[in-house]
Design a protein around this motif. Structure first.
Motif, PDB file in Angstrom:
ATOM      1  N   VAL A 123       0.848  -1.187   0.000  1.00 47.25           N
ATOM      2  CA  VAL A 123       0.000   0.000   0.000  1.00 47.25           C
ATOM      3  C   VAL A 123       0.885   1.239   0.000  1.00 47.25           C
ATOM      4  O   VAL A 123       1.902   1.279   0.700  1.00 47.25           O
ATOM      5  CB  VAL A 123      -0.910   0.019   1.250  1.00 47.25           C
ATOM      6  CG1 VAL A 123      -1.777   1.266   1.287  1.00 47.25           C
ATOM      7  CG2 VAL A 123      -1.766  -1.241   1.332  1.00 47.25           C
ATOM      8  N   VAL A 124       0.494   2.231  -0.796  1.00 43.54           N
ATOM      9  CA  VAL A 124       1.166   3.537  -0.727  1.00 43.54           C
ATOM     10  C   VAL A 124       0.228   4.532  -0.042  1.00 43.54           C
ATOM     11  O   VAL A 124      -0.975   4.557  -0.312  1.00 43.54           O
ATOM     12  CB  VAL A 124       1.601   4.043  -2.133  1.00 43.54           C
ATOM     13  CG1 VAL A 124       0.440   4.026  -3.122  1.00 43.54           C
ATOM     14  CG2 VAL A 124       2.191   5.453  -2.057  1.00 43.54           C
ATOM     15  N   LEU A 125       0.791   5.297   0.867  1.00 44.67           N
ATOM     16  CA  LEU A 125       0.016   6.275   1.634  1.00 44.67           C
ATOM     17  C   LEU A 125       0.431   7.679   1.215  1.00 44.67           C
ATOM     18  O   LEU A 125       1.619   8.016   1.247  1.00 44.67           O
ATOM     19  CB  LEU A 125       0.291   6.071   3.133  1.00 44.67           C
ATOM     20  CG  LEU A 125      -0.178   7.161   4.101  1.00 44.67           C
ATOM     21  CD1 LEU A 125      -1.709   7.281   4.110  1.00 44.67           C
ATOM     22  CD2 LEU A 125       0.329   6.864   5.519  1.00 44.67           C
ATOM     23  N   LEU A 126      -0.549   8.488   0.813  1.00 48.22           N
ATOM     24  CA  LEU A 126      -0.283   9.900   0.528  1.00 48.22           C
ATOM     25  C   LEU A 126      -0.847  10.735   1.668  1.00 48.22           C
ATOM     26  O   LEU A 126      -2.049  10.721   1.913  1.00 48.22           O
ATOM     27  CB  LEU A 126      -0.919  10.316  -0.805  1.00 48.22           C
ATOM     28  CG  LEU A 126       0.050  10.401  -1.998  1.00 48.22           C
ATOM     29  CD1 LEU A 126       0.766   9.089  -2.204  1.00 48.22           C
ATOM     30  CD2 LEU A 126      -0.670  10.813  -3.266  1.00 48.22           C
ATOM     31  N   GLY A 127       0.030  11.448   2.345  1.00 52.51           N
ATOM     32  CA  GLY A 127      -0.382  12.288   3.464  1.00 52.51           C
ATOM     33  C   GLY A 127       0.131  11.730   4.777  1.00 52.51           C
ATOM     34  O   GLY A 127      -0.243  10.640   5.175  1.00 52.51           O
ATOM     35  N   ALA A 128       1.028  12.489   5.415  1.00 56.11           N
ATOM     36  CA  ALA A 128       1.600  12.042   6.688  1.00 56.11           C
ATOM     37  C   ALA A 128       1.243  13.022   7.800  1.00 56.11           C
ATOM     38  O   ALA A 128       1.991  13.221   8.748  1.00 56.11           O
ATOM     39  CB  ALA A 128       3.118  11.895   6.564  1.00 56.11           C
ATOM     40  N   GLY A 129       0.063  13.629   7.666  1.00 55.62           N
ATOM     41  CA  GLY A 129      -0.441  14.510   8.728  1.00 55.62           C
ATOM     42  C   GLY A 129      -1.026  13.681   9.859  1.00 55.62           C
ATOM     43  O   GLY A 129      -0.647  12.524  10.045  1.00 55.62           O
ATOM     44  N   ASN A 130      -1.953  14.271  10.597  1.00 52.66           N
ATOM     45  CA  ASN A 130      -2.531  13.554  11.739  1.00 52.66           C
ATOM     46  C   ASN A 130      -3.182  12.245  11.310  1.00 52.66           C
ATOM     47  O   ASN A 130      -2.875  11.178  11.844  1.00 52.66           O
ATOM     48  CB  ASN A 130      -3.569  14.432  12.446  1.00 52.66           C
ATOM     49  CG  ASN A 130      -2.917  15.530  13.263  1.00 52.66           C
ATOM     50  OD1 ASN A 130      -1.990  15.277  14.027  1.00 52.66           O
ATOM     51  ND2 ASN A 130      -3.380  16.760  13.087  1.00 52.66           N
ATOM     52  N   VAL A 188       1.831  -0.923   4.471  1.00 58.20           N
ATOM     53  CA  VAL A 188       2.151   0.405   3.940  1.00 58.20           C
ATOM     54  C   VAL A 188       3.654   0.435   3.705  1.00 58.20           C
ATOM     55  O   VAL A 188       4.441   0.322   4.646  1.00 58.20           O
ATOM     56  CB  VAL A 188       1.723   1.521   4.914  1.00 58.20           C
ATOM     57  CG1 VAL A 188       2.192   2.884   4.411  1.00 58.20           C
ATOM     58  CG2 VAL A 188       0.204   1.524   5.099  1.00 58.20           C
ATOM     59  N   VAL A 189       4.047   0.521   2.440  1.00 59.31           N
ATOM     60  CA  VAL A 189       5.476   0.431   2.098  1.00 59.31           C
ATOM     61  C   VAL A 189       6.044   1.762   1.605  1.00 59.31           C
ATOM     62  O   VAL A 189       7.259   1.935   1.563  1.00 59.31           O
ATOM     63  CB  VAL A 189       5.734  -0.673   1.044  1.00 59.31           C
ATOM     64  CG1 VAL A 189       5.491  -2.050   1.645  1.00 59.31           C
ATOM     65  CG2 VAL A 189       4.883  -0.464  -0.202  1.00 59.31           C
ATOM     66  N   TYR A 190       5.163   2.672   1.214  1.00 58.62           N
ATOM     67  CA  TYR A 190       5.616   3.998   0.804  1.00 58.62           C
ATOM     68  C   TYR A 190       4.734   5.059   1.453  1.00 58.62           C
ATOM     69  O   TYR A 190       3.510   4.868   1.551  1.00 58.62           O
ATOM     70  CB  TYR A 190       5.514   4.193  -0.717  1.00 58.62           C
ATOM     71  CG  TYR A 190       6.367   3.245  -1.524  1.00 58.62           C
ATOM     72  CD1 TYR A 190       7.757   3.288  -1.460  1.00 58.62           C
ATOM     73  CD2 TYR A 190       5.769   2.314  -2.378  1.00 58.62           C
ATOM     74  CE1 TYR A 190       8.528   2.417  -2.214  1.00 58.62           C
ATOM     75  CE2 TYR A 190       6.533   1.445  -3.138  1.00 58.62           C
ATOM     76  CZ  TYR A 190       7.912   1.494  -3.049  1.00 58.62           C
ATOM     77  OH  TYR A 190       8.675   0.640  -3.798  1.00 58.62           O
ATOM     78  N   VAL A 191       5.345   6.154   1.861  1.00 56.01           N
ATOM     79  CA  VAL A 191       4.600   7.296   2.396  1.00 56.01           C
ATOM     80  C   VAL A 191       5.119   8.556   1.702  1.00 56.01           C
ATOM     81  O   VAL A 191       6.337   8.768   1.612  1.00 56.01           O
ATOM     82  CB  VAL A 191       4.783   7.443   3.924  1.00 56.01           C
ATOM     83  CG1 VAL A 191       3.969   8.619   4.453  1.00 56.01           C
ATOM     84  CG2 VAL A 191       4.391   6.158   4.653  1.00 56.01           C
ATOM     85  N   TYR A 192       4.195   9.360   1.227  1.00 60.43           N
ATOM     86  CA  TYR A 192       4.564  10.617   0.569  1.00 60.43           C
ATOM     87  C   TYR A 192       3.800  11.779   1.196  1.00 60.43           C
ATOM     88  O   TYR A 192       2.647  11.626   1.622  1.00 60.43           O
ATOM     89  CB  TYR A 192       4.237  10.562  -0.936  1.00 60.43           C
ATOM     90  CG  TYR A 192       5.166   9.643  -1.693  1.00 60.43           C
ATOM     91  CD1 TYR A 192       6.337  10.128  -2.271  1.00 60.43           C
ATOM     92  CD2 TYR A 192       4.871   8.292  -1.822  1.00 60.43           C
ATOM     93  CE1 TYR A 192       7.195   9.289  -2.958  1.00 60.43           C
ATOM     94  CE2 TYR A 192       5.726   7.433  -2.514  1.00 60.43           C
ATOM     95  CZ  TYR A 192       6.885   7.943  -3.076  1.00 60.43           C
ATOM     96  OH  TYR A 192       7.731   7.109  -3.754  1.00 60.43           O
ATOM     97  N   ASP A 193       4.447  12.918   1.257  1.00 60.38           N
ATOM     98  CA  ASP A 193       3.809  14.138   1.745  1.00 60.38           C
ATOM     99  C   ASP A 193       4.445  15.317   1.009  1.00 60.38           C
ATOM    100  O   ASP A 193       5.489  15.164   0.360  1.00 60.38           O
ATOM    101  CB  ASP A 193       3.995  14.269   3.265  1.00 60.38           C
ATOM    102  CG  ASP A 193       2.984  15.194   3.901  1.00 60.38           C
ATOM    103  OD1 ASP A 193       2.128  14.712   4.675  1.00 60.38           O
ATOM    104  OD2 ASP A 193       3.009  16.413   3.624  1.00 60.38           O
ATOM    105  N   LEU A 219       7.654   7.249   9.263  1.00 61.07           N
ATOM    106  CA  LEU A 219       6.317   6.925   9.767  1.00 61.07           C
ATOM    107  C   LEU A 219       6.252   5.409   9.866  1.00 61.07           C
ATOM    108  O   LEU A 219       6.307   4.715   8.833  1.00 61.07           O
ATOM    109  CB  LEU A 219       5.280   7.478   8.785  1.00 61.07           C
ATOM    110  CG  LEU A 219       3.803   7.204   9.068  1.00 61.07           C
ATOM    111  CD1 LEU A 219       3.428   7.578  10.490  1.00 61.07           C
ATOM    112  CD2 LEU A 219       2.943   8.009   8.097  1.00 61.07           C
ATOM    113  N   ASN A 220       6.172   4.925  11.078  1.00 62.19           N
ATOM    114  CA  ASN A 220       6.159   3.471  11.301  1.00 62.19           C
ATOM    115  C   ASN A 220       7.339   2.800  10.582  1.00 62.19           C
ATOM    116  O   ASN A 220       7.212   1.723  10.001  1.00 62.19           O
ATOM    117  CB  ASN A 220       4.821   2.897  10.816  1.00 62.19           C
ATOM    118  CG  ASN A 220       4.502   1.545  11.446  1.00 62.19           C
ATOM    119  OD1 ASN A 220       5.132   1.134  12.413  1.00 62.19           O
ATOM    120  ND2 ASN A 220       3.533   0.842  10.874  1.00 62.19           N
ATOM    121  N   GLY A 221       8.470   3.488  10.603  1.00 62.03           N
ATOM    122  CA  GLY A 221       9.678   2.921  10.000  1.00 62.03           C
ATOM    123  C   GLY A 221       9.852   3.214   8.518  1.00 62.03           C
ATOM    124  O   GLY A 221      10.889   2.908   7.930  1.00 62.03           O
TER     125      GLY A 221
END
Lengths: 220, 220
Positions: free
Chosen positions: B96-103, B121-126, B136-138
């Motif tokens: 899963v890719v997550l867009l948005g690392a706010g609250n 969740v393997v990618y996080v972008y903001d 975020l969680n590593g």
């Protein structure tokens, strides 16, 4: 006005189907956006398109709440917005108590949409020493062991770990909360008269993933 | 096996109703709990009670996916669990890719249920400078402007501010994401073949509040 058997004292038909109720916020949001864009009259087709449903569904949903719109002309945006606001009781502010100030609780306590729609998180409780005494969106996080018996708040949000779900739900109802938005992923047992709405984020992701391979090109 | 017109190649009937799909995770959770408690056989009535629905609904839901259970005896828990896991494709891990690392994004990136059900969740972008470069969680939070064109991830979670929703959805689909769990509160326009599931937390709270005064004593 004579009483009709299928309407309650507020003129509202009883037993509104759940899916109809669930679409009211969508209509409300669409109408609010139309009003912002200074649109004054809208057709059922336009609202339906914006809401992602069929026009006939929109008209049927509205029919549960009385007469709306002008035959052959459409719906006056501001009037319909006001009436849906009133039907949903969004014409007043509501106080909310939040249990759980962890990751999800913190996000919910800071969620801007709640306040915009008149929901004010006014109390936050947690059981963790490192949370108690901190603040969340300006609200002090208090010890859940000190939740008073009469909180004078109807709406509660439950964002505690699953294993604490039932105990915390009981604390909420004992303090007078009669409606719980349950994010714990566990079903709750609550006293008669309590309304519970379960939001399971894992299930939402699983339902999305199921539909990925199943039936492409749709809002699910 | 002869082809039947209402089943696809996997033996699954086409056009499973949305509410049926939405109940599969509930059945899955109930069965997993029964298995943990070493229950080996369960009746449709027992599962229905645990899931908060009618037994006839449970049997109807299952009927879309083939034959289950033993007449007069019930359902072998482990077998049914395995089959629902397979139907829901929970027998593999999904990236899963997550867009948005706010609250909210942070809460979702740390949400324990996702991982338990096989979603990583393997990618996080903001886009915010103060987020980019944190973890975020590593997972390192990367610059959304550097989202590659081929990410090799099907599932995306959108937890960005509403005004960035459509732009970010387009970035996701351009990078190959074909299913989006949309927390932005804004409806999305996406290319044909994209599956979108909207989760609107404000609407959930509003629906709960509506039901508070309306029809007490129910799960809504």
């Amino acid at each position: 006005m004579p009483e009709t058997p299928d309407r309650d004292q507020t003129g509202r038909k009883e037993k509104i189907p759940g899916p109809t109720v669930a679409r009211l916020p969508i209509y409300f949001r669409c109408l609010a956006e139309l009003k912002e864009r200074n649109v004054r009259i809208v057709s059922s087709g336009d609202i339906a398109t914006a809401a992602g449903i069929k026009a006939s569904q929109f008209r049927k949903d509205l029919s549960y709440f009385g007469e709306f719109g002008i035959q052959g002309l459409g719906y006056p945006v501001e009037d319909l917005l006001d009436r849906i606001r009133s039907i949903m009781r969004l014409d007043r502010r509501r106080r909310v108590v939040l249990l759980g100030a962890g990751n999800l609780g913190s996000a919910l306590g800071n969620f801007p949409g709640f306040s915009r729609w008149g929901f004010d998180v006014v109390y936050v409780y947690d059981s963790a020493d490192e949370k108690i005494g901190t603040t969340l969106n300006g609200i002090p996080v208090e010890d859940i062991g000190k939740l008073p018996k009469e909180l004078d708040v109807e709406l509660g949000i439950l964002a505690v770990p699953p294993e604490a779900a039932q105990t915390c739900a009981e604390l909420l109802t004992r303090s007078g909360v009669s409606a719980i938005l349950n994010f714990t992923g566990r079903p709750l047992t609550a006293p008669k008269g309590t309304v519970i709405r379960n939001v399971n984020l894992t299930h939402e992701l699983a339902i999305l993933a199921y539909n990925l391979a199943g039936e492409p090109d749709l809002v699910v």
